[in-house]
Design a protein around this motif. Structure first.
Motif, mmCIF file in Angstrom:
data_model
loop_
_atom_site.group_PDB
_atom_site.id
_atom_site.type_symbol
_atom_site.label_atom_id
_atom_site.label_comp_id
_atom_site.label_asym_id
_atom_site.label_seq_id
_atom_site.Cartn_x
_atom_site.Cartn_y
_atom_site.Cartn_z
ATOM 1 N N MET A 1 77.024 39.010 -13.057
ATOM 2 C CA MET A 1 78.399 37.950 -13.211
ATOM 3 C C MET A 1 79.483 39.120 -14.644
ATOM 4 S SD MET A 1 77.809 35.380 -16.596
ATOM 5 C CE MET A 1 76.175 33.628 -15.101
ATOM 6 N N LYS A 2 80.247 38.818 -14.604
ATOM 7 C CA LYS A 2 80.851 39.851 -14.859
ATOM 8 C C LYS A 2 81.316 39.320 -16.628
ATOM 9 C CE LYS A 2 84.837 40.215 -11.748
ATOM 10 N NZ LYS A 2 86.423 39.829 -11.256
ATOM 11 N N LYS A 3 81.214 40.298 -17.603
ATOM 12 C CA LYS A 3 81.242 40.261 -19.087
ATOM 13 C C LYS A 3 82.136 39.154 -19.328
ATOM 14 C CE LYS A 3 78.863 42.281 -22.428
ATOM 15 N NZ LYS A 3 79.303 42.458 -23.175
ATOM 16 N N ASP A 4 82.643 38.937 -19.012
ATOM 17 C CA ASP A 4 83.651 37.783 -19.320
ATOM 18 C C ASP A 4 83.267 36.667 -19.367
ATOM 19 O OD1 ASP A 4 87.260 39.825 -19.416
ATOM 20 O OD2 ASP A 4 85.249 39.758 -20.974
ATOM 21 N N THR A 5 83.435 36.274 -18.357
ATOM 22 C CA THR A 5 82.576 35.563 -17.597
ATOM 23 C C THR A 5 80.988 34.799 -18.922
ATOM 24 O OG1 THR A 5 83.162 35.157 -16.019
ATOM 25 C CG2 THR A 5 81.818 33.886 -15.531
ATOM 26 N N PHE A 6 80.108 35.623 -18.645
ATOM 27 C CA PHE A 6 79.008 35.493 -19.295
ATOM 28 C C PHE A 6 79.743 34.972 -20.901
ATOM 29 C CE2 PHE A 6 74.923 35.580 -19.674
ATOM 30 C CZ PHE A 6 74.222 35.709 -21.544
ATOM 31 N N ASN A 7 80.373 35.897 -21.641
ATOM 32 C CA ASN A 7 80.985 35.321 -23.297
ATOM 33 C C ASN A 7 81.264 33.824 -23.335
ATOM 34 O OD1 ASN A 7 80.214 38.257 -23.414
ATOM 35 N ND2 ASN A 7 82.024 38.751 -24.099
ATOM 36 N N GLU A 8 82.187 33.679 -22.324
ATOM 37 C CA GLU A 8 82.699 32.707 -21.939
ATOM 38 C C GLU A 8 81.509 31.337 -22.112
ATOM 39 O OE1 GLU A 8 85.800 31.731 -19.555
ATOM 40 O OE2 GLU A 8 86.128 29.547 -20.743
ATOM 41 N N THR B 1 64.773 39.246 -2.678
ATOM 42 C CA THR B 1 65.262 37.739 -2.102
ATOM 43 C C THR B 1 66.056 38.650 -0.639
ATOM 44 O OG1 THR B 1 66.747 37.170 -3.511
ATOM 45 C CG2 THR B 1 64.836 36.437 -3.445
ATOM 46 N N GLY B 2 66.587 39.483 -1.007
ATOM 47 C CA GLY B 2 67.432 40.504 0.031
ATOM 48 C C GLY B 2 68.828 39.672 0.162
ATOM 49 N N ILE B 3 69.120 38.381 -0.724
ATOM 50 C CA ILE B 3 70.421 38.101 -0.973
ATOM 51 C C ILE B 3 71.443 39.311 -1.601
ATOM 52 C CG2 ILE B 3 72.258 36.679 -2.006
ATOM 53 C CD1 ILE B 3 69.620 34.885 -3.332
ATOM 54 N N LYS B 4 72.558 39.301 -0.155
ATOM 55 C CA LYS B 4 73.363 40.139 -0.271
ATOM 56 C C LYS B 4 74.263 40.045 -1.825
ATOM 57 C CE LYS B 4 74.284 40.159 4.990
ATOM 58 N NZ LYS B 4 75.016 39.053 5.729
ATOM 59 N N ILE B 5 74.714 41.948 -1.816
ATOM 60 C CA ILE B 5 75.319 41.796 -3.378
ATOM 61 C C ILE B 5 76.360 41.304 -3.100
ATOM 62 C CG2 ILE B 5 76.693 44.481 -2.267
ATOM 63 C CD1 ILE B 5 74.410 43.811 -6.359
ATOM 64 N N ASP B 6 77.030 40.911 -1.814
ATOM 65 C CA ASP B 6 78.899 40.213 -1.846
ATOM 66 C C ASP B 6 78.455 38.589 -1.871
ATOM 67 O OD1 ASP B 6 80.205 42.799 0.267
ATOM 68 O OD2 ASP B 6 79.763 42.561 -2.194
ATOM 69 N N ASP B 7 77.229 38.034 -1.626
ATOM 70 C CA ASP B 7 77.463 36.786 -1.553
ATOM 71 C C ASP B 7 76.651 35.836 -3.216
ATOM 72 O OD1 ASP B 7 75.005 36.825 1.336
ATOM 73 O OD2 ASP B 7 77.201 36.977 0.506
ATOM 74 N N LYS B 8 77.879 35.105 -3.404
ATOM 75 C CA LYS B 8 77.480 34.081 -4.745
ATOM 76 C C LYS B 8 76.059 33.892 -4.946
ATOM 77 C CE LYS B 8 82.585 33.377 -5.240
ATOM 78 N NZ LYS B 8 82.791 35.641 -5.123
ATOM 79 N N LEU B 9 75.400 34.170 -6.187
ATOM 80 C CA LEU B 9 74.104 32.308 -5.752
ATOM 81 C C LEU B 9 74.912 31.485 -6.323
ATOM 82 C CD1 LEU B 9 72.240 35.577 -8.147
ATOM 83 C CD2 LEU B 9 71.807 35.151 -5.900
ATOM 84 N N ASP B 10 74.518 31.029 -6.226
ATOM 85 C CA ASP B 10 74.147 28.846 -5.899
ATOM 86 C C ASP B 10 73.963 28.882 -7.831
ATOM 87 O OD1 ASP B 10 71.376 28.582 -4.670
ATOM 88 O OD2 ASP B 10 71.240 28.468 -6.898
ATOM 89 N N ARG B 11 74.579 27.771 -8.469
ATOM 90 C CA ARG B 11 74.378 27.454 -9.149
ATOM 91 C C ARG B 11 72.991 27.276 -9.984
ATOM 92 N NH1 ARG B 11 77.180 23.228 -7.158
ATOM 93 N NH2 ARG B 11 75.949 21.028 -6.540
ATOM 94 N N HIS B 12 71.833 26.924 -9.261
ATOM 95 C CA HIS B 12 70.265 26.725 -9.941
ATOM 96 C C HIS B 12 70.173 27.897 -10.199
ATOM 97 C CE1 HIS B 12 71.713 22.940 -6.798
ATOM 98 N NE2 HIS B 12 70.981 23.186 -7.721
ATOM 99 N N LYS B 13 70.636 28.768 -8.997
ATOM 100 C CA LYS B 13 69.871 30.457 -9.196
ATOM 101 C C LYS B 13 70.505 30.636 -10.613
ATOM 102 C CE LYS B 13 69.051 31.445 -4.538
ATOM 103 N NZ LYS B 13 68.695 30.262 -3.936
ATOM 104 N N VAL B 14 71.351 30.768 -10.474
ATOM 105 C CA VAL B 14 71.904 30.982 -12.109
ATOM 106 C C VAL B 14 71.656 30.941 -13.136
ATOM 107 C CG1 VAL B 14 74.388 31.153 -13.192
ATOM 108 C CG2 VAL B 14 74.781 31.612 -11.106
ATOM 109 N N ALA B 15 71.693 28.911 -12.647
ATOM 110 C CA ALA B 15 70.396 28.924 -14.639
ATOM 111 C C ALA B 15 69.611 29.045 -14.357
ATOM 112 C CB ALA B 15 70.596 27.307 -13.712
ATOM 113 N N ALA B 16 68.457 29.778 -13.504
ATOM 114 C CA ALA B 16 67.447 30.219 -13.443
ATOM 115 C C ALA B 16 67.476 31.224 -14.354
ATOM 116 C CB ALA B 16 66.570 30.112 -11.794
ATOM 117 N N LEU B 17 67.752 32.801 -13.730
ATOM 118 C CA LEU B 17 68.449 33.695 -13.966
ATOM 119 C C LEU B 17 68.956 33.623 -15.519
ATOM 120 C CD1 LEU B 17 69.602 34.852 -10.996
ATOM 121 C CD2 LEU B 17 68.091 36.419 -11.927
#
Lengths: 203, 54
Positions: free
Chosen positions: A1-8, A59-75
């Motif tokens: 996640m980009k720093k700016d996005t995280f800060n927001e 998990t082998g999820i590719k670096i370019d693939d965006k993660l879904d919201r459930h995974k973002v919330a979990a992380l």
């Protein structure tokens, strides 16, 4: 996640939840975090990125693939509650070592509330979801599961029981991003079902 | 009826002087964190395979 996005995300969601829980629970004692807000934010961001890297590798999820919201919330949850160097979120301002589990409760509950906010934020901008559902989430937030095995007058609730299990899992070093993501998926599924039922009653 | 959150209950137990949080209060916290348990008599269960088909 980009720093700016995280800060927001931090400013609009995390910080507000932190202040809400402190205001709700404030007693006469002065409450504080171990680090100031900016340092705490930076620490959580660093942990988030580290957990994300580990999770993708596992998990082998590719670096370019965006993660879904459930995974973002979990992380985010896992990053927030990390206690490798003791809980960062020390609300009691005391060196009393017996307060460890008490700090765990407040930290985990805050993380859970923030995770709900993350889910709602994503849902409201998801163009693949119907407008009625998004309006429902905008008004009601995420809908808590019923505890079906317990009596009507039971004093416990789903969130409390979920938090107890998550705190236990962390104690056993078994807090899992995948299982947390599944928990948040289930929470959204419950919200969707509540919306569908409400649509039947109030078309 | 609004149930108190876990954090609210914790703050009630800890009280106004966290430095004096003692073993008795610590046990109250551990009691609070015990998972709810819905007891079932396993001897009454009639085992069967699932009818679910997914």
């Amino acid at each position: 996640m980009k720093k700016d996005t995280f800060n927001e995300l931090w400013e609009k969601t995390a910080e507000k939840e932190i202040n809400k829980i402190l205001a709700r629970c404030l007693s006469k004692i002065r409450v504080e975090t171990k680090e100031n807000n900016i340092n705490f934010r930076e620490t959580v961001y660093s942990r988030y990125e580290s957990e994300r890297g580990k999770f993708r590798k596992l998990t082998g999820i590719k670096i370019d693939d965006k993660l879904d919201r459930h995974k973002v919330a979990a992380l985010f949850y896992v990053a927030f509650v990390d206690n490798t160097d003791g809980y960062s979120f020390n609300v009691f301002g005391s060196g009393n070592k017996r307060l460890g589990m008490s700090e765990a409760v407040v930290t985990h509950e805050t993380a859970f509330n923030i995770a709900r906010g993350i889910l709602e934020s994503f849902i409201l901008v998801d163009s693949e979801l119907d407008d009625g559902y998004k309006k429902y989430v905008d008004s009601n937030g995420m809908i808590e599961h019923e505890l079906i095995c317990f009596g009507k007058n039971s004093e416990t609730r789903y969130k409390a029981e979920a938090l107890k299990q998550l705190i236990c899992a962390q104690k056993e070093h078994k807090l899992s991003v995948s299982q947390l993501a599944l928990t948040f998926f289930s929470l959204e599924n419950n919200t969707k079902m509540s919306y569908k039922l409400s649509s039947l009653h109030y078309p | 009826m609004e149930t108190k959150t876990l954090s609210e209950k914790i703050f009630e137990i800890v009280g106004d002087d966290p430095d004096s949080f003692d073993e008795a209060k610590e046990m109250q916290v551990m009691e609070l964190l015990r998972p709810a348990n819905h007891e079932t008599d396993i001897n009454k269960v009639k085992w069967r395979e699932s009818k679910s088909n997914w």
